[in-house]
Design a protein around this motif. Structure first.
Motif, PDB file in Angstrom:
ATOM      1  N   ALA A 178     -57.511  92.453  62.285  1.00 39.50           N
ATOM      2  CA  ALA A 178     -56.365  93.333  62.545  1.00 39.50           C
ATOM      3  C   ALA A 178     -55.531  93.543  61.278  1.00 39.50           C
ATOM      4  O   ALA A 178     -54.821  94.532  61.157  1.00 39.50           O
ATOM      5  N   GLY A 179     -55.633  92.591  60.319  1.00 37.62           N
ATOM      6  CA  GLY A 179     -54.861  92.690  59.095  1.00 37.62           C
ATOM      7  C   GLY A 179     -55.700  93.056  57.878  1.00 37.62           C
ATOM      8  O   GLY A 179     -55.310  92.827  56.739  1.00 37.62           O
ATOM      9  N   ARG A 180     -56.862  93.656  58.123  1.00 38.51           N
ATOM     10  CA  ARG A 180     -57.721  94.090  57.009  1.00 38.51           C
ATOM     11  C   ARG A 180     -57.061  95.242  56.246  1.00 38.51           C
ATOM     12  O   ARG A 180     -57.259  95.431  55.076  1.00 38.51           O
ATOM     13  N   GLU A 181     -56.300  96.019  57.010  1.00 39.33           N
ATOM     14  CA  GLU A 181     -55.512  97.095  56.403  1.00 39.33           C
ATOM     15  C   GLU A 181     -54.069  96.869  56.796  1.00 39.33           C
ATOM     16  O   GLU A 181     -53.799  96.427  57.918  1.00 39.33           O
ATOM     17  N   ILE A 182     -53.155  97.207  55.891  1.00 37.85           N
ATOM     18  CA  ILE A 182     -51.736  97.080  56.242  1.00 37.85           C
ATOM     19  C   ILE A 182     -50.999  98.384  55.954  1.00 37.85           C
ATOM     20  O   ILE A 182     -51.491  99.232  55.205  1.00 37.85           O
ATOM     21  N   LEU A 183     -49.834  98.492  56.566  1.00 41.59           N
ATOM     22  CA  LEU A 183     -48.933  99.602  56.260  1.00 41.59           C
ATOM     23  C   LEU A 183     -47.662  99.005  55.666  1.00 41.59           C
ATOM     24  O   LEU A 183     -47.163  97.992  56.161  1.00 41.59           O
ATOM     25  N   ILE A 184     -47.174  99.629  54.603  1.00 42.77           N
ATOM     26  CA  ILE A 184     -45.831  99.303  54.117  1.00 42.77           C
ATOM     27  C   ILE A 184     -44.952 100.443  54.592  1.00 42.77           C
ATOM     28  O   ILE A 184     -45.294 101.613  54.396  1.00 42.77           O
TER      29      ILE A 184
END
Ligand code: AMP
Ligand code: GLY
Length: 428
Positions: A178-184
């Motif tokens: 679920a945290g392979r990609e993140i949003l800032i």
């Protein structure tokens, strides 16, 4: 009519309760359900990730309609499977559910459709993500793109805290895939609102807006949780605001989902931030909210069952009216187990207060032990909804009954509705 409810939380108990009010002859089954739902129908011990077993059950029991409570079976494609097997089901397909299950998908869709939301950038690389922090200032919000049971969002007060969150998600993989990609994301200032809209994919009918209380402790302190209480209505949801949210957020989102080939049929839940520039999207959910549903159902006068059955049956809502609501206020106080939201203790014996006019106790993390005693079995144990003619009365009633729920180590907030109560005090 026979209805199957997938899930076993307070939200699902409130839905079962409402369906029974809508049609006293409705037959209810649930999987897995809980002891509260068991008083209204039959519960089958099937977990919400056993999609094939759930479809088999719906077929064997010849249910007319299935409604899915939680997001995880929607992400896994329960609606796709039921549709393949010709079983009427309420909820979005796996593809449409991405509006909740992939924050990246949701953000890209909102940007494409010009829907007001926080400015954001996406990253899979920790170094690149840290370099992007300079574009956002502090505070800044770091989010895991995938489902993380409500824990994948960090509101970082400083760059150091933001870098720590980036490392935890992208390098240490604390949320796994679920945290392979993140949003800032840019931090948005304002009050939050939960707006539900039921949709047949084209038309959308708004529900009464509610306000959730995500933090564990009074005054909105402590860690984020799934939600410790809710109330409705709220004076910040003026008719103009709801109308703006429908025309600038809900309808364009449904149109963008259709354009993406992922028509959304079900309950679209917009988590909104009411900023000085108007409502902006914090997140979308693809299902009913918990505990907002427990506050809304006792106020809803129109039949939910009719709306849900119509959408699940492939019907149109174009002839349906917006739901009607009792001119009263509902306050829901969640009573949580010791250790919630991290290490939940279970197995403590629960004593509930006797039934009382204007008060409903919805079960969530409860179970029966070998001696048939009611015991704690999950993080949020019960939610106590009180309906009264004023917010003050409803909050007193909800709190006092929640205080009368007895088990070892219980946690509850004593201030559900405090923002609205403070607003009232300021006005008078
Ligand atoms: P979410 O899971 O995306 O709803 O985020 C959980 C909580 O974090 C929200 O209910 C907000 O309180 C907070 N949050 C998320 N995104 C933002 C944002 N861009 N600005 C301010 N607060 C946020
Ligand atoms: N009340 C927050 C949620 O249902 O996600």
């Amino acid at each position: 009519m026979k209805v199957m409810i997938v899930g076993g939380g307070g939200r699902e108990h409130a839905l079962a309760w409402k369906f029974r009010r809508d049609d006293p002859n409705v037959e209810i089954i649930a999987a897995p359900g809980n002891p509260g739902i068991a008083a209204l129908g039959k519960c089958f011990p099937i977990a919400t990730d056993k999609l094939k077993d759930l479809a088999d059950l719906a077929e064997e029991e010849q249910v007319d309609l299935t409604i899915v409570g939680p997001e995880t079976p929607l992400e896994a494609g329960i609606v796709n499977l039921f549709q393949t097997r010709g079983l009427p089901v309420f909820g979005p397909t796996r593809e449409a559910a991405r509006i909740e299950t992939s924050k990246r998908f949701a953000k890209e869709l909102m940007v494409r459709a010009g829907i007001p939301t926080a400015r954001a950038s996406q990253h899979a690389d920790a170094k690149e993500a840290k370099a992007a922090l300079g574009d956002f200032g502090s505070p800044v919000v770091i989010k895991a793109s995938g489902l993380a049971a409500g824990k994948g969002v960090v509101v970082a007060q400083s760059a150091v805290e933001a870098e720590r969150a980036i490392d935890a998600m992208l390098s240490d993989r604390v949320f796994g895939a679920a945290g392979r990609e993140i949003l800032i994301e840019e931090f948005m200032e304002g009050e939050e609102l939960s707006l539900f809209a039921i949709s047949d994919g084209h038309q959308a009918l708004p529900f009464l807006a509610a306000q959730d209380h995500k933090r564990l402790l009074d005054g909105d302190f402590g860690p984020n949780t799934g939600g410790m209480g809710a109330y409705a209505p709220t004076s910040i949801a003026t008719p103009e605001l709801v109308s703006t949210a429908m025309s600038k957020i809900i309808r364009p989102t449904l149109a963008a989902l259709r354009d993406a080939g992922s028509t959304f049929k079900g309950l679209l839940y917009a988590g909104l931030m009411i900023t000085p520039e108007g409502p902006k999207v914090v997140e979308f959910n693809c299902r009913f909210g918990d505990p907002e549903t427990q506050a809304l159902m006792p106020l809803m006068e129109s039949s939910l069952l009719e709306l849900v059955a119509s959408v699940a049956g492939g019907g149109s809502l174009s002839q349906s009216r917006r739901p009607d609501w009792k001119p009263m206020t509902a306050v829901t106080t969640v009573v949580a187990a010791a250790g919630y939201p991290s290490n939940v203790r279970t197995g403590d014996v629960i004593h509930l207060p006797p039934p009382s006019e204007g008060v409903e106790i919805f079960h969530a993390g409860t179970a029966r032990n070998g001696s048939n005693e009611l015991v704690t079995a999950g993080g949020r144990v019960v939610s106590v909804t009180a309906v009264a003619s004023s917010l003050f009365e409803a909050s007193e009633l909800s709190r006092s009954h929640a205080e009368d729920v007895a088990f070892k180590g219980k946690q509850l907030r004593h201030d559900i509705g405090w923002r609205e109560l403070t607003r009232g005090a300021r006005v008078t």
